[in-house]
Design an enzyme around this catalytic site. Structure first.
Site, PDB file in Angstrom:
ATOM      1  N   HIS A 365       0.846  -1.038  -0.199  1.00  0.00           N
ATOM      2  CA  HIS A 365      -0.003  -0.012  -0.033  1.00  0.00           C
ATOM      3  C   HIS A 365       0.765   1.204  -0.071  1.00  0.00           C
ATOM      4  CE1 HIS A 365      -3.841  -1.997   0.684  1.00  0.00           C
ATOM      5  NE2 HIS A 365      -3.123  -2.608   1.321  1.00  0.00           N
ATOM      6  N   LYS A 556      -8.475  13.738   4.700  1.00  0.00           N
ATOM      7  CA  LYS A 556      -7.550  12.561   4.768  1.00  0.00           C
ATOM      8  C   LYS A 556      -6.523  12.774   5.943  1.00  0.00           C
ATOM      9  CE  LYS A 556      -6.307  13.897   0.423  1.00  0.00           C
ATOM     10  NZ  LYS A 556      -6.208  12.828  -0.431  1.00  0.00           N
ATOM     11  N   ARG A 557      -5.661  11.841   6.073  1.00  0.00           N
ATOM     12  CA  ARG A 557      -4.774  11.740   7.428  1.00  0.00           C
ATOM     13  C   ARG A 557      -3.992  12.948   6.865  1.00  0.00           C
ATOM     14  NH1 ARG A 557      -4.346   8.235  11.630  1.00  0.00           N
ATOM     15  NH2 ARG A 557      -2.214   9.299  11.889  1.00  0.00           N
ATOM     16  N   LYS A 562       0.979  14.386   1.252  1.00  0.00           N
ATOM     17  CA  LYS A 562      -0.437  14.703   0.716  1.00  0.00           C
ATOM     18  C   LYS A 562      -0.696  16.087   0.637  1.00  0.00           C
ATOM     19  CE  LYS A 562      -2.272  10.875   3.345  1.00  0.00           C
ATOM     20  NZ  LYS A 562      -3.185   9.803   2.450  1.00  0.00           N
ATOM     21  N   THR A 664      -8.404   6.655  -1.697  1.00  0.00           N
ATOM     22  CA  THR A 664      -9.886   6.241  -2.010  1.00  0.00           C
ATOM     23  C   THR A 664     -10.812   7.260  -1.749  1.00  0.00           C
ATOM     24  OG1 THR A 664      -9.563   5.308   0.444  1.00  0.00           O
ATOM     25  CG2 THR A 664      -9.479   3.730  -1.556  1.00  0.00           C
ATOM     26  N   LYS A 668     -14.713   8.462  -3.251  1.00  0.00           N
ATOM     27  CA  LYS A 668     -15.858   8.753  -2.593  1.00  0.00           C
ATOM     28  C   LYS A 668     -16.479  10.115  -2.933  1.00  0.00           C
ATOM     29  CE  LYS A 668     -13.965   5.782   1.086  1.00  0.00           C
ATOM     30  NZ  LYS A 668     -12.881   5.732   2.232  1.00  0.00           N
TER      31      LYS A 668
HETATM   32  C1  26Q Z   1       3.325   0.227  10.346  1.00  0.00           C
HETATM   33  C2  26Q Z   1       4.151  -0.161  11.461  1.00  0.00           C
HETATM   34  C3  26Q Z   1       4.171   0.281  12.666  1.00  0.00           C
HETATM   35  C4  26Q Z   1       3.056   1.137  13.080  1.00  0.00           C
HETATM   36  C5  26Q Z   1       2.215   1.413  12.026  1.00  0.00           C
HETATM   37  C6  26Q Z   1       2.468   0.900  10.657  1.00  0.00           C
HETATM   38  C7  26Q Z   1       1.571   1.368   9.655  1.00  0.00           C
HETATM   39  C8  26Q Z   1       0.171   1.416  10.098  1.00  0.00           C
HETATM   40  C9  26Q Z   1      -0.679   2.085   8.846  1.00  0.00           C
HETATM   41  C10 26Q Z   1       1.935   1.819   8.265  1.00  0.00           C
HETATM   42  C11 26Q Z   1       0.966   1.971   7.422  1.00  0.00           C
HETATM   43  C12 26Q Z   1      -0.356   2.240   7.721  1.00  0.00           C
HETATM   44  C13 26Q Z   1      -1.432   2.659   6.549  1.00  0.00           C
HETATM   45  C14 26Q Z   1      -0.980   2.868   5.434  1.00  0.00           C
HETATM   46  C15 26Q Z   1      -2.133   3.454   4.543  1.00  0.00           C
HETATM   47  O1  26Q Z   1      -3.281   3.555   4.660  1.00  0.00           O
HETATM   48  N1  26Q Z   1      -1.856   3.290   3.187  1.00  0.00           N
HETATM   49  C16 26Q Z   1      -2.812   3.890   2.186  1.00  0.00           C
HETATM   50  O2  26Q Z   1      -3.584   2.668   1.852  1.00  0.00           O
HETATM   51  C17 26Q Z   1      -4.933   2.990   0.751  1.00  0.00           C
HETATM   52  C18 26Q Z   1      -5.273   1.704   0.410  1.00  0.00           C
HETATM   53  O3  26Q Z   1      -4.773   1.234  -0.269  1.00  0.00           O
HETATM   54  C19 26Q Z   1      -4.150   3.933  -0.365  1.00  0.00           C
HETATM   55  O4  26Q Z   1      -5.391   4.223  -0.969  1.00  0.00           O
HETATM   56  C20 26Q Z   1      -3.299   5.206   0.152  1.00  0.00           C
HETATM   57  O5  26Q Z   1      -2.828   5.705  -0.945  1.00  0.00           O
HETATM   58  C21 26Q Z   1      -2.373   4.687   1.016  1.00  0.00           C
HETATM   59  O6  26Q Z   1      -1.547   5.648   1.578  1.00  0.00           O
END
Ligand code: 26Q
Length: 822
Positions: A365, A556-557, A562, A664, A668
């Site tokens: 991702h 978004k986050r 971003k 995503t 929406k």
């Molecule tokens: C990893 C290790 C330790 C703590 C946290 C994490 C961690 C947690 C969440 C690393 C990454 C995430 C989230 C990533 C994420 O949300 N990516 C998004 O995924 C979406 C669905 O595919 C995409 O549409 C977005 O572009 C992408 O940023």
């Protein structure tokens, strides 16, 4: 289900059934009556009533899966961002109207009850919400899809603003009881940590590995029903919680250290306590690794247990089981399945490895380097000693294969090793997931191409056939049918209701693109949705916004890539123009933000503070008046998102090209008739392809241009020197104008970052963005042309249904049956 309906399409019998269930639950489940029940009690009573209806279908569905011994698809994810369930369950059961009438006849407003429900916020953002959309689609497509994850006691934090700064508060979402889960004590199991590994020879002379002297934790499953859309299917989301074993440390106990012994037990309950609030960046904490292993070990055990009910050996395992890894977070599953098959089930290594590779698929991702998981070897060795051995063995076999394919290429071996040995030694989880899977996919076409070209280039050269793209999607049930009932009704009145399960059917709207009467209805609905959002904005922020202004939205986050900051710079630029020439022609806009920053992410938090301060200055400047308003809605979350998308005119998708894997939210917005201003990044590329370049506002450097600029040496200061608009904007921030009586140098970190580093090229894209925004304003003035574009966006967005995404995963990767109940 009773079918007696009235001329209005209302099922009277169902209304009575809901009323009866509601009163029975209020009385017997809650011991309350109409006088003592709170709004939350009434919500619970309705939820229990709806739950009963789900349970009937749940039991039937699971019996069918069992009897037919169907292939199961397991979606392993550390995050499921479910949001609220009541409204979704009503929609998917097709009883929304009946429930509303039932409540009304009992003197209750269902809208009030629905607002009582807490969001299940067990995720950070895109990745977690995607998992939730996928569950909805798998159930709707009638597949035996299971979600496996963690039941965090605390989900994503609640965000407040204090003097414009983000403050985090714990999300105690289970405090008042969660009506949608069922605890399954009978399936609790033991998960082992630490200890050491002993080797023995068995009767046949084979080496046996015994993992012993471990510290154990119990994993207890809680099941949540996942209804399909009007198809009587109910699938399962199984979430694990950790609990202490009942064993006491007798050493402590005998020493009279009763409290210490109990304390030790408390520590093991911490594993499922809280969701890590990082998005697109890793926290290399041992507790996070424990979370990953706890849920992976419990889930795989459960999967094997279910398989073994029908099968005596593992040769059919890949025919009956597909496991999808949602990013690398559950990648330890590759080593755990090997351990189960070899150490526990007695398979030979080679056979176990074949099975493992056939079973797993891995979805990446992100391309952001800081989001790539790697765990210190020393930490792994201590916490999961047997897994570390298994990883070494996988690595040795794999590197031998690489050597055969590319003899003498030592640098390649170093790059492809599962162990990063450049400094402190780390396990590269993305590599482990890649070698352990038969499929590796990105989440948008551009993203997948970049993965093949960059991150996974070496692996792509070795096994190109494993790489594939699965462009993300969103469920139209939650993101249109439920969230935008008025637009849904208008669409259904004109093209029928098949779009709810076949989103390509929205194409039928194209013939209304120039229909004046249809335009009027389309515009009225958008306006009504904006009025409702304006009420929320007033309540949450105290700002009165002009509903006839363009609602320009970025939700978004918060992350530098971003580029919420680019949006902010543009707002200041417009403000500068208005101040210079208060009587200029100006298309009124309301700028709306929603974003949580990771609690430890300094720059992201500064950007929130900056935007909040810009809002204060601009909203109270009499020169601006009704022309501009800036609002930052606190605590952006699924339930708030459902109110924002339907009320948006303009969707901000402005990440630096090559950084957003897919996005995503972009889908929406478009599904709800907002036009997009965006870069050629992630799924924006495909949205532009679908809706047509004349119906979207694309600007900015493209991926290759970004690359070239960085390669030649990017000097943001040059843009500051040569572009007077940029200079004025930055000078105004640097002057302390937005510091609001605090330290005038408050925003110096942002200014310095922009001038001397600007890693995401805000300055390089600024003028292109401002020019494009000017075109957006001009376009908004032509209501007819804008409405036509809006209709065409909706008509052509069908590709971005998560149903389509899941059909592709199933066809290319999982190969499971669908429409099983049919
Ligand atoms: C990893 C290790 C330790 C703590 C946290 C994490 C961690 C947690 C969440 C690393 C990454 C995430 C989230 C990533 C994420 O949300 N990516 C998004 O995924 C979406 C669905 O595919 C995409 O549409 C977005 O572009 C992408 O940023």
């Amino acid at each position: 289900m009773p079918k007696k309906t009235t001329s209005t399409g209302l099922n009277r019998e169902l209304v009575e059934q809901i009323k009866e269930g509601f009163l029975r639950h209020r009385h017997y489940s809650l011991a309350k009556d109409e006088y003592t029940a709170t709004d939350y009690d009434n919500f619970l009573s309705l939820a229990y009533t709806v739950r009963d209806m789900l349970f009937d279908r749940w039991i039937k569905t699971q019996q069918t899966y069992y009897n037919k011994d169907v292939k199961r698809v397991y979606y392993l994810s550390l995050e499921f961002l479910m949001g609220r369930t009541l409204g979704n369950a009503l929609v998917n059961l097709g009883i929304e109207k009946e429930a509303e009438v039932a409540m009304k006849e009992l003197g209750l407003d269902i809208a009030v009850l629905r607002e009582e429900e807490k969001d299940a916020g067990l995720g950070n953002g895109g990745l977690g919400r995607l998992a939730a959309c996928f569950l909805d689609s798998m159930a709707t497509l009638g597949m035996a899809g299971y979600g496996y994850g963690i039941r965090y006691d605390y989900g994503i934090f609640n965000q407040k603003f204090v003097n414009g700064y983000q403050v985090e508060e714990p999300d105690d979402w289970l405090k008042l009881g969660y009506p949608w889960e069922v605890e399954r004590c009978e399936f609790q199991l033991r998960v082992r940590f630490y200890g050491n590994v002993r080797v023995e020879r068995d009767a046949n002379g084979y080496e046996r590995y015994i993992w012993e002297k471990t510290q154990d934790v119990l994993a207890i499953p809680f099941d949540v029903p996942i209804p399909g859309y009007k198809n009587d299917v109910v699938n399962t989301l199984r979430l694990w919680t950790s609990r202490a074993t009942n064993e006491f440390d007798f050493h402590d106990f005998n020493a009279g250290n009763y409290i210490d012994a109990v304390e030790e037990k408390n520590l093991s309950e911490n594993i499922s306590k809280v969701l890590y609030p990082n998005d697109n960046s890793v926290a290399g904490k041992i507790l996070r690794l424990k979370q990953q292993y706890l849920f992976v070990a419990a889930s795989l055990w459960d999967i094997l247990r279910r398989y073994k009910k029908h099968h005596k050996d593992f040769k059919d395992f890949p025919k009956k089981v597909a496991i999808q890894l949602n990013d690398t977070h559950p990648a330890i599953a590759v080593a755990e399945l090997m351990r189960l098959l070899v150490d526990e089930e007695g398979l030979v290594w080679e056979e176990a490895w074949k099975i493992t590779q056939q079973v797993f698929g891995y979805t990446n991702h992100t391309l952001m380097p800081e989001a790539l998981e790697k765990w210190p070897v020393a930490m792994m060795e201590e916490l999961l000693p047997r897994h570390m051995q298994i990883i070494y063995k996988i690595n040795a076999d794999f590197l031998a294969e690489v050597s055969r394919r590319f003899p003498g290429d030592v640098d390649r071996l170093r790059r492809m090793s599962l162990i990063d040995e450049s400094g402190e030694r780390y396990v590269r989880m993305a590599w482990l997931a890649t070698v352990g899977s038969h499929s590796i996919n990105g989440v948008a076409a551009l993203h997948t191409e970049l993965l093949k070209k960059e991150l996974f280039h070496d692996f792509y050269e070795m096994f190109p056939e494993r790489f594939n793209n699965k462009t993300n999607g969103i469920t139209p049930r939650r993101w249109l049918l439920k969230s935008n009932p008025k637009l849904s009704t208008l669409i259904t009145e004109n093209i029928g209701d098949e779009w709810t399960i076949d989103l390509f059917k929205l194409r039928g709207l194209e013939k209304f693109a120039e229909d004046k009467a249809f335009h009027k209805k389309w515009q009225d609905i958008k306006r009504e949705n904006k009025v409702k959002l304006a009420e929320i904005i007033a309540r949450e922020t105290g700002v009165q916004v002009n509903v006839d202004s363009m609602f320009d939205v970025q939700v978004k986050r918060l992350h530098e890539y971003k580029r919420q900051l680019l949006n902010a710079l543009h707002i200041i630029h417009l403000y500068n123009q208005l101040k210079e020439n208060p009587s200029m022609n100006f298309v009124p806009r309301t700028f709306i933000f929603g974003a949580k920053a990771a609690p430890g992410y300094f720059m992201a938090k500064m950007i929130i503070k900056l935007i909040n301060n810009i809002a204060k200055v601009i909203n109270s400047d009499p020169v601006v008046g009704d022309k501009m308003k800036v609002v930052f809605l606190p605590n952006y979350r699924v339930s708030l998102a459902e109110k924002i998308f339907p009320a948006s005119d303009l969707s901000e998708q402005i990440s630096t090209a090559g950084t957003e894997a897919s996005g995503t939210g972009n889908m929406k917005f478009a599904l709800n008739g907002a036009l997009t201003i965006g870069t050629l990044d992630g799924a924006n590329v495909e949205i532009a392809e679908e809706v047509g370049m004349e119906n979207i506002f694309i600007f900015g450097l493209k991926v290759d241009e970004v690359e070239a600029l960085k390669k030649q040496g990017y000097h943001p200061y040059h843009y500051y020197e040569t572009n007077p608009n940029i200079r004025k904007v930055i000078d105004l921030i640097a002057s302390g104008y937005f510091s609001q009586g605090e330290d005038p140098n408050l925003f110096k970190p942002i200014v310095d970052n922009l001038l001397y580093s600007d890693p995401y090229l805000c300055l390089a894209d600024f003028q292109l963005y401002a020019d494009c925004q000017k075109k957006v304003s001009e376009a908004y003035l032509d209501t007819f042309a804008w409405t036509k574009k809006s209709i065409l966006n909706v008509a052509r967005i069908g590709k971005f249904s998560s149903d389509r995404t899941i059909i592709e995963y199933n066809k290319d990767i999982w190969k499971a049956e669908d429409h099983i109940l049919k």
